[in-house]
Motif scaffolding. Structure first.
Motif, PDB file in Angstrom:
ATOM      1  N   THR A   1       8.728  25.625  27.096  1.00  0.00           N
ATOM      2  CA  THR A   1       8.408  26.912  26.484  1.00  0.00           C
ATOM      3  C   THR A   1       7.454  27.644  27.415  1.00  0.00           C
ATOM      4  OG1 THR A   1       6.432  26.165  25.304  1.00  0.00           O
ATOM      5  CG2 THR A   1       8.560  25.797  24.218  1.00  0.00           C
ATOM      6  N   ALA A   2       7.142  28.869  27.063  1.00  0.00           N
ATOM      7  CA  ALA A   2       6.216  29.653  27.887  1.00  0.00           C
ATOM      8  C   ALA A   2       4.802  29.088  27.835  1.00  0.00           C
ATOM      9  CB  ALA A   2       6.217  31.112  27.421  1.00  0.00           C
ATOM     10  N   SER A   3       4.504  28.265  26.834  1.00  0.00           N
ATOM     11  CA  SER A   3       3.167  27.674  26.716  1.00  0.00           C
ATOM     12  C   SER A   3       3.100  26.265  27.310  1.00  0.00           C
ATOM     13  CB  SER A   3       2.737  27.639  25.251  1.00  0.00           C
ATOM     14  OG  SER A   3       3.657  26.885  24.480  1.00  0.00           O
ATOM     15  N   ASP A   4       4.217  25.803  27.900  1.00  0.00           N
ATOM     16  CA  ASP A   4       4.241  24.524  28.616  1.00  0.00           C
ATOM     17  C   ASP A   4       4.103  24.775  30.112  1.00  0.00           C
ATOM     18  OD1 ASP A   4       4.800  23.253  26.208  1.00  0.00           O
ATOM     19  OD2 ASP A   4       6.966  23.280  26.543  1.00  0.00           O
TER      20      ASP A   4
ATOM     21  N   SER B   1      -5.880  20.508  41.273  1.00  0.00           N
ATOM     22  CA  SER B   1      -6.998  21.449  41.293  1.00  0.00           C
ATOM     23  C   SER B   1      -6.590  22.773  40.652  1.00  0.00           C
ATOM     24  CB  SER B   1      -7.488  21.673  42.734  1.00  0.00           C
ATOM     25  OG  SER B   1      -7.983  20.463  43.278  1.00  0.00           O
ATOM     26  N   TRP B   2      -5.349  23.186  40.879  1.00  0.00           N
ATOM     27  CA  TRP B   2      -4.840  24.386  40.197  1.00  0.00           C
ATOM     28  C   TRP B   2      -4.808  24.151  38.689  1.00  0.00           C
ATOM     29  CZ3 TRP B   2      -0.879  25.266  36.813  1.00  0.00           C
ATOM     30  CH2 TRP B   2      -0.568  26.606  36.553  1.00  0.00           C
ATOM     31  N   LEU B   3      -4.357  22.972  38.290  1.00  0.00           N
ATOM     32  CA  LEU B   3      -4.294  22.660  36.863  1.00  0.00           C
ATOM     33  C   LEU B   3      -5.692  22.652  36.252  1.00  0.00           C
ATOM     34  CD1 LEU B   3      -2.508  21.814  34.473  1.00  0.00           C
ATOM     35  CD2 LEU B   3      -2.887  19.436  35.150  1.00  0.00           C
ATOM     36  N   PHE B   4      -6.666  22.146  36.975  1.00  0.00           N
ATOM     37  CA  PHE B   4      -8.050  22.115  36.499  1.00  0.00           C
ATOM     38  C   PHE B   4      -8.533  23.516  36.132  1.00  0.00           C
ATOM     39  CE2 PHE B   4     -12.675  22.167  37.689  1.00  0.00           C
ATOM     40  CZ  PHE B   4     -13.122  21.437  36.602  1.00  0.00           C
ATOM     41  N   GLN B   5      -8.114  24.508  36.916  1.00  0.00           N
ATOM     42  CA  GLN B   5      -8.521  25.886  36.661  1.00  0.00           C
ATOM     43  C   GLN B   5      -7.721  26.535  35.533  1.00  0.00           C
ATOM     44  OE1 GLN B   5     -11.114  27.293  38.191  1.00  0.00           O
ATOM     45  NE2 GLN B   5     -11.446  25.473  39.470  1.00  0.00           N
ATOM     46  N   ASN B   6      -6.530  26.023  35.244  1.00  0.00           N
ATOM     47  CA  ASN B   6      -5.617  26.712  34.325  1.00  0.00           C
ATOM     48  C   ASN B   6      -5.190  25.886  33.116  1.00  0.00           C
ATOM     49  OD1 ASN B   6      -4.803  29.340  35.965  1.00  0.00           O
ATOM     50  ND2 ASN B   6      -4.820  27.639  37.426  1.00  0.00           N
ATOM     51  N   GLU B   7      -5.723  24.679  32.987  1.00  0.00           N
ATOM     52  CA  GLU B   7      -5.266  23.755  31.947  1.00  0.00           C
ATOM     53  C   GLU B   7      -5.361  24.351  30.546  1.00  0.00           C
ATOM     54  OE1 GLU B   7      -5.893  19.006  30.873  1.00  0.00           O
ATOM     55  OE2 GLU B   7      -7.201  20.001  32.328  1.00  0.00           O
ATOM     56  N   ASN B   8      -6.406  25.107  30.270  1.00  0.00           N
ATOM     57  CA  ASN B   8      -6.614  25.640  28.926  1.00  0.00           C
ATOM     58  C   ASN B   8      -5.632  26.753  28.559  1.00  0.00           C
ATOM     59  OD1 ASN B   8      -8.772  23.898  28.484  1.00  0.00           O
ATOM     60  ND2 ASN B   8     -10.270  25.349  29.319  1.00  0.00           N
TER      61      ASN B   8
ATOM     62  N   VAL C   1       5.690  24.918  36.942  1.00  0.00           N
ATOM     63  CA  VAL C   1       6.648  25.878  36.383  1.00  0.00           C
ATOM     64  C   VAL C   1       6.549  25.908  34.854  1.00  0.00           C
ATOM     65  CG1 VAL C   1       8.261  25.536  38.298  1.00  0.00           C
ATOM     66  CG2 VAL C   1       8.520  24.172  36.214  1.00  0.00           C
ATOM     67  N   SER C   2       6.910  27.054  34.289  1.00  0.00           N
ATOM     68  CA  SER C   2       7.030  27.245  32.842  1.00  0.00           C
ATOM     69  C   SER C   2       8.318  28.004  32.565  1.00  0.00           C
ATOM     70  CB  SER C   2       5.848  28.057  32.295  1.00  0.00           C
ATOM     71  OG  SER C   2       4.629  27.381  32.474  1.00  0.00           O
ATOM     72  N   LYS C   3       8.653  28.131  31.294  1.00  0.00           N
ATOM     73  CA  LYS C   3       9.769  28.990  30.915  1.00  0.00           C
ATOM     74  C   LYS C   3       9.273  30.427  30.838  1.00  0.00           C
ATOM     75  CE  LYS C   3      13.726  29.177  27.833  1.00  0.00           C
ATOM     76  NZ  LYS C   3      14.448  28.498  26.723  1.00  0.00           N
TER      77      LYS C   3
END
Length: 552
Positions: free
Chosen positions: A503-506, A422-429, A548-550
């Protein structure tokens, strides 16, 4: 006349109260437990059928539906589609169908018992018992197919006994599309019904011929699917005939005994399969399964409780005795016939003797027999003791179910993915690549369901979920489209992999005690070089997974 109307109205009121109680118990906190994999599968198939007219694997209006790991009977998905449309991709949308069919099966059992016994009180006791019994209560709150199957079998039986042949044909025909247990049970049950009612079926008329043809018309497409191997694929995996342990035991006995030719007489596939089948059959009737410990899989049964309340054992035995002594041979043959054939399908599978899902059709005759035992003690004083015992048992069961069960057995309900996805659904883009650890549970279906992935887009993007080496550097798995990856890190130092490859975008879904060692809480003490976006705790407040991301 007034007294009769008053009695009828009172019984109708009791029946209505039972149905309202059944509905309330099944709706209360219906989303308490997170949807597990099979339920997600039902829900996403229903969503795909609703939006594309196809199962999520691309089959158009399938008669047998293709899931990621198996082929499934499709009827529950079709019935679930309208509720997913109304209520959404969530526990309420997915579980409303079994709730309603659970309540319907209670009403149908009431009507069936009244039809075969002409005893209103026995009918009310049976309906109340089915309402409160743990076995039925548990399964009508989760998206298993068996409450749908039970309703169709009860409806088909009522249609047969009422000589509504068309109704019986439709209900029994559709039951084959509800759950695979019907493939064994329904043909045997039709034989029992015909044998029991042979005196009432004096001649074959046009309506019977038409209904027989209708039944064949409904079942024939499924029969062709089974012949082609779709409907039998799952059975081949779980049947006693495919159990490698049986073969291993036979080989061991032959090589450690007398001359192999002699041992072959005593130890062969026939004796091995027969022993396993008979063992399963007697286990299904054991007090340990029915009244003490139930199905040992915590997803199928509440640990510490039998499929039925333990104190009902005496009434069950009393009911068996009463029915055996009864003069009504038709009632005797129906109830005992149903009871004796109901475990057969499950007994053909490994561990089928205490598999509550495949044994679910045992419930009606068990409830009727217990009700017959209770009916013997039906008096003003006795009924209050029995009702009090039932509701005290319900209180203890409900306390364990609502307070302890979800916490202690959260792993069986795949807890955590709803919050994470659900968090990913809000932030996937916000991310260019999404990488999901596939070790804890297969992540694809959880991603599709909780992010509400458009099934049409999924069908165009999906190629395979087979694991391949090197999908990413030192990462085995598969890819969905150009953006989403599922798999596992192939090096021992997984934290180093995250730092070197993200990366920071992953964004990466990391699992506690896989990427995050021990009890190291990455959210409060994040690893150097990584940004922790979100933490999901288990019900005990312990870290379970992270996004998590870089760091930039």
């Amino acid at each position: 006349m007034d007294r009769l109307l008053k009695k009828v109205n009172k019984n109708s009121l009791f029946f209505l109260l039972i149905l309202l109680l059944a509905l309330g118990l099944r709706l209360y906190r219906l989303d308490l437990l997170e949807l597990f994999g099979d339920e997600l599968d039902v829900g996403y198939h229903a969503y795909s059928l609703l939006t594309t007219g196809r199962g999520y694997m691309g089959q158009k209006l399938p008669l047998y539906i293709h899931s990621f790991s198996e082929w499934r009977a499709p009827l529950l998905m079709y019935f679930t589609a309208p509720f997913v449309g109304l209520l959404g991709l969530n526990a309420w949308g997915v579980r409303m169908t079994p709730v309603l069919f659970g309540v319907l099966s209670i009403g149908l059992l009431y009507y069936l018992v009244k039809l075969i016994s002409k005893d209103e009180k026995l009918s009310l006791i049976s309906a109340l018992l089915l309402t409160l019994t743990p076995w039925h209560l548990h399964y009508s709150r989760t998206a298993f197919e068996v409450t749908l199957l039970l309703s169709l079998v009860l409806l088909g039986t009522i249609g047969f006994l009422k000589k509504k042949w068309w109704l019986s044909s439709i209900a029994f025909g559709l039951s084959f599309y509800a759950y695979n247990t019907a493939n064994v049970f329904v043909p045997l049950w039709l034989i029992v019904l015909t044998w029991t009612n042979k005196k009432k079926i004096k001649k074959i008329d046009k309506s019977m011929v038409f209904s027989g043809l209708l039944f064949i018309f409904l079942v024939l497409p499924l029969g062709l699917k089974i012949i082609q191997g779709y409907g039998s694929a799952r059975f081949n995996l779980i049947s006693i005939f495919s159990n490698p342990k049986t073969i291993d035991q036979i080989v061991f006995k032959r090589t450690t005994g007398l001359d192999p030719k002699i041992e072959r007489v005593f130890h062969n596939k026939l004796t091995g399969w027969g022993r396993e089948f008979i063992g399963n059959y007697f286990t299904a009737f054991s007090p340990d399964f029915l009244f003490l410990n139930g199905d040992l899989n915590p997803r199928h049964s509440l640990p510490g409780f039998g499929q039925l309340y333990w104190w009902l054992l005496g009434f069950w035995l009393m009911g068996i005795y009463r029915l055996a002594k009864a003069k009504d041979k038709g009632l005797k043959r129906l109830v005992f016939g149903w009871l004796l054939i109901s475990p057969l399908a499950s007994c053909l599978t490994v561990g089928g003797g205490n598999q509550a899902t495949r044994l679910f059709l045992m419930l009606p005759p068990l409830v009727i027999l217990i009700s017959l035992g209770i009916r013997k003690f039906f008096s003003y004083f006795g009924i209050f003791i029995i009702l009090g015992s039932l509701f005290i048992s319900l209180i203890f069961y409900s306390h364990n179910y609502l307070v302890h069960y979800g916490q202690e057995h959260y792993r069986y309900w795949h807890y955590g993915y709803q919050e994470a996805m659900s968090w990913l659904f809000q932030n996937e883009n916000n991310f260019e690549r999404i990488i999901i650890n596939n070790n804890y549970e297969p992540g694809l279906l959880r991603y599709l369901f909780w992010t509400k992935k458009d099934p049409a887009i999924f069908q165009s993007e999906f190629e395979t979920d087979e694991i391949s080496e090197g999908v990413l550097p030192s990462f085995s798995g598969f890819r969905l489209g150009e953006k989403v990856y599922f798999g596992s890190i192939g090096q021992e130092d997984k934290l180093a992999w995250l730092k070197n490859n993200l990366t920071a975008s992953d964004v990466y879904l990391a699992i506690q005690q896989d990427e995050a060692p021990g009890d190291w809480d990455w959210y409060s003490d994040s690893p150097e070089g990584l940004k922790v976006w979100q933490k999901v705790d288990n019900p005990w407040g312990e870290p379970l997974m992270y996004w998590v991301s870089k760091e930039k």
